[in-house]
Scaffold this active site. Structure first.
Site, PDB file in Angstrom:
ATOM      1  CB  VAL A 130      -0.951   0.008   1.221  1.00 45.08           C
ATOM      2  CG1 VAL A 130      -1.797   1.272   1.254  1.00 45.08           C
ATOM      3  CG2 VAL A 130      -1.849  -1.241   1.203  1.00 45.08           C
ATOM      4  N   GLY A 131       2.012   1.209   0.691  1.00 48.35           N
ATOM      5  CA  GLY A 131       2.902   2.363   0.784  1.00 48.35           C
ATOM      6  C   GLY A 131       3.436   2.776  -0.587  1.00 48.35           C
ATOM      7  CG  ASN A 132       1.581   5.592  -2.764  1.00 43.84           C
ATOM      8  OD1 ASN A 132       1.276   4.675  -3.506  1.00 43.84           O
ATOM      9  ND2 ASN A 132       0.687   6.391  -2.202  1.00 43.84           N
ATOM     10  CG  ASP A 160      -5.795   4.118  -7.966  1.00 45.04           C
ATOM     11  OD1 ASP A 160      -5.740   5.277  -7.536  1.00 45.04           O
ATOM     12  OD2 ASP A 160      -4.866   3.294  -7.839  1.00 45.04           O
ATOM     13  CG  HIS A 188      -1.475   3.983  -6.461  1.00 43.59           C
ATOM     14  ND1 HIS A 188      -2.804   4.323  -6.510  1.00 43.59           N
ATOM     15  CD2 HIS A 188      -1.003   4.474  -5.289  1.00 43.59           C
ATOM     16  CE1 HIS A 188      -3.127   4.985  -5.418  1.00 43.59           C
ATOM     17  NE2 HIS A 188      -2.040   5.097  -4.658  1.00 43.59           N
TER      18      HIS A 188
END
Length: 329
Positions: A130-132, A160, A188
């Site tokens: 999940v971390g970008n 999204d 993402h």
């Protein structure tokens, strides 16, 4: 209820997204109301005290499905025997930070996570990053876990996907339950491409709505792609509850299967389909069959869509090159 609890590790557990996810996992929203869970909250040493407060609240929830809760500041111990890992904790992008700086900082974090998973996670562990930047972080984590199959590493584009479904619902004035087969392609990031050409909207072909090119290019696509920025501007913080919800939806479908006749969007290593080179972690239309993701192949990609998919894939290649230059791939 299941006799053997499923062990779920959540990194960044005391952060906003982790906090929003944990209580729903404990309530059965992710794995079902007949599955007990062991929760492992993984945090940095200076956030352990905050995690202790989260555990107090989990205790006070008296969740029947919550078999055990533990806190770790060592990912190797946290991931030992883990069945599902939600890798949420990451360095956030701050004012003045270049994307390259963010890539560098988080690639190091996710390389360490990959090594820790490789040391002892379940052979069939399901990993959701999940971390970008999520796609590239998943690529890095997988590269450092050679004993775990690459398709066990995924990145979150379900957020999204849900945003696209919601935007389509508002525009078409139909319930979200009557919208299917939307696709998020690519990264993402703002370059992602929300594709409605194959969708069904209230029994009508999504391509009919796409024929309004002004709405499609000037409203729908940028609204979905930049929704995260709009939320930050409105609430002064990034998406948390909706990101947690997307993560729970992602794992729920992965474990229990996608609805008949529909698909969802998942970022996972490309097997070389749709002109996207093998290994690049890219978002595709996917179905979950027998607990594994399968890319929906054979869809017609028109020139409008092809250009937008290619632009997002180019960004993914650039990110991969940046972390490779750091010696992390």
């Amino acid at each position: 209820m299941t006799s053997t609890p499923v062990t779920v590790a959540v990194t960044g557990a005391a952060g906003q997204i982790g906090y929003a996810a944990l209580f729903r996992i404990a309530a059965g929203a992710m794995l079902g109301r007949d599955t007990t869970v062991n929760l492992r909250l993984v945090e940095l040493p200076d956030a352990v005290r905050a995690a202790e407060g989260v555990v107090m609240e989990l205790d006070d929830g008296a969740f029947p499905l919550l078999a055990n809760t533990e806190i770790y500041d060592d990912p190797v111990r946290a991931f030992d025997g883990v069945d599902i890992a939600l890798l949420i904790g990451a360095k956030p992008r701050t004012k003045g930070m270049e994307r390259a700086d963010l890539l560098s900082a988080n690639a190091t974090i996710f390389a360490a996570a990959g090594k820790a998973l490789n040391a002892g996670a379940s052979e069939d562990v399901r990993v959701l990053v999940v971390g970008n930047p999520a796609n590239t972080n998943a690529l890095v984590a997988s590269a450092h876990a050679p004993d775990i199959a690459g398709d066990r590493f995924t990145a979150l584009t379900r957020l999204d996907h849900n945003r696209a479904v919601s935007a389509m619902s508002r525009h078409a004035k139909v319930p979200v339950t009557e919208i299917s087969r939307i696709i998020i392609w690519g990264n993402h990031s703002p370059t992602q491409y929300p594709d409605i050409f194959h969708s069904v909207v209230g029994g009508r072909a999504g391509a009919d709505y796409a024929a309004d090119t002004h709405w499609l290019t000037d409203d729908f696509i940028p609204t979905v792609a930049r929704r995260g920025t709009a939320i930050i501007e409105a609430r002064g913080a990034s998406s948390a509850a909706s990101a947690a919800n997307g993560a729970i939806d992602h794992v729920d479908d992965w474990v229990h299967g996608t609805p008949d006749g529909d698909w969802t969007s998942v970022a996972l290593p490309s097997p070389g389909v749709y002109g996207i080179e093998e290994g690049l972690v890219c978002s595709f239309p996917c179905r979950s069959v027998g607990g594994r993701w399968e890319i929906v192949e054979g869809l017609d990609i028109n020139p409008f869509s092809r250009a937008r998919i290619d632009a997002s894939v180019d960004e993914l290649r650039s990110e991969r090159a940046a972390v490779a230059a750091l010696g992390l791939l």
